[in-house]
Motif scaffolding. Structure first.
Motif, PDB file in Angstrom:
ATOM      1  N   VAL A 109     -40.586 -73.118 -79.654  1.00  0.00           N
ATOM      2  CA  VAL A 109     -39.904 -72.591 -80.836  1.00  0.00           C
ATOM      3  C   VAL A 109     -39.501 -71.127 -80.646  1.00  0.00           C
ATOM      4  CG1 VAL A 109     -40.174 -72.100 -83.295  1.00  0.00           C
ATOM      5  CG2 VAL A 109     -40.979 -74.267 -82.361  1.00  0.00           C
ATOM      6  N   PRO A 110     -40.361 -70.252 -80.079  1.00  0.00           N
ATOM      7  CA  PRO A 110     -39.927 -68.867 -79.871  1.00  0.00           C
ATOM      8  C   PRO A 110     -38.701 -68.759 -78.952  1.00  0.00           C
ATOM      9  CG  PRO A 110     -42.304 -68.990 -79.682  1.00  0.00           C
ATOM     10  CD  PRO A 110     -41.798 -70.392 -79.752  1.00  0.00           C
ATOM     11  N   LEU A 144     -35.702 -69.639 -81.008  1.00  0.00           N
ATOM     12  CA  LEU A 144     -35.387 -68.547 -81.934  1.00  0.00           C
ATOM     13  C   LEU A 144     -34.716 -67.374 -81.219  1.00  0.00           C
ATOM     14  CD1 LEU A 144     -38.521 -68.495 -84.254  1.00  0.00           C
ATOM     15  CD2 LEU A 144     -36.212 -69.277 -84.802  1.00  0.00           C
ATOM     16  N   VAL A 145     -35.207 -67.040 -80.026  1.00  0.00           N
ATOM     17  CA  VAL A 145     -34.604 -65.943 -79.261  1.00  0.00           C
ATOM     18  C   VAL A 145     -33.181 -66.310 -78.848  1.00  0.00           C
ATOM     19  CG1 VAL A 145     -34.738 -64.682 -77.073  1.00  0.00           C
ATOM     20  CG2 VAL A 145     -36.783 -64.959 -78.480  1.00  0.00           C
TER      21      VAL A 145
END
Length: 56
Positions: free
Chosen positions: A2-3, A6-7
């Motif tokens: 998920v990170p 998002l990035v």
């Protein structure tokens, strides 16, 4: 995972905003040039007064 998504999403948004702002700057420069050319190429009316190059 998920990170990373998002990035990548943030990078995509910032890239799109940067492109849009650059395009808006070029559009603003083009409008400014047309506006200045309008002042240079004003025509005089038959009565001797100056007319506007635009109709608004």
């Amino acid at each position: 995972m998920v990170p990373v998504i998002l990035v990548l999403l943030l990078a995509l948004i910032l890239f799109g905003a940067g492109f849009a702002l650059k395009a808006l700057w070029w559009l603003a420069v083009a409008v400014l040039v047309v506006w200045l050319l309008g002042f240079l190429f004003r025509t005089t009316s038959a009565g001797g007064g100056r007319t506007r190059w635009y109709r608004w």
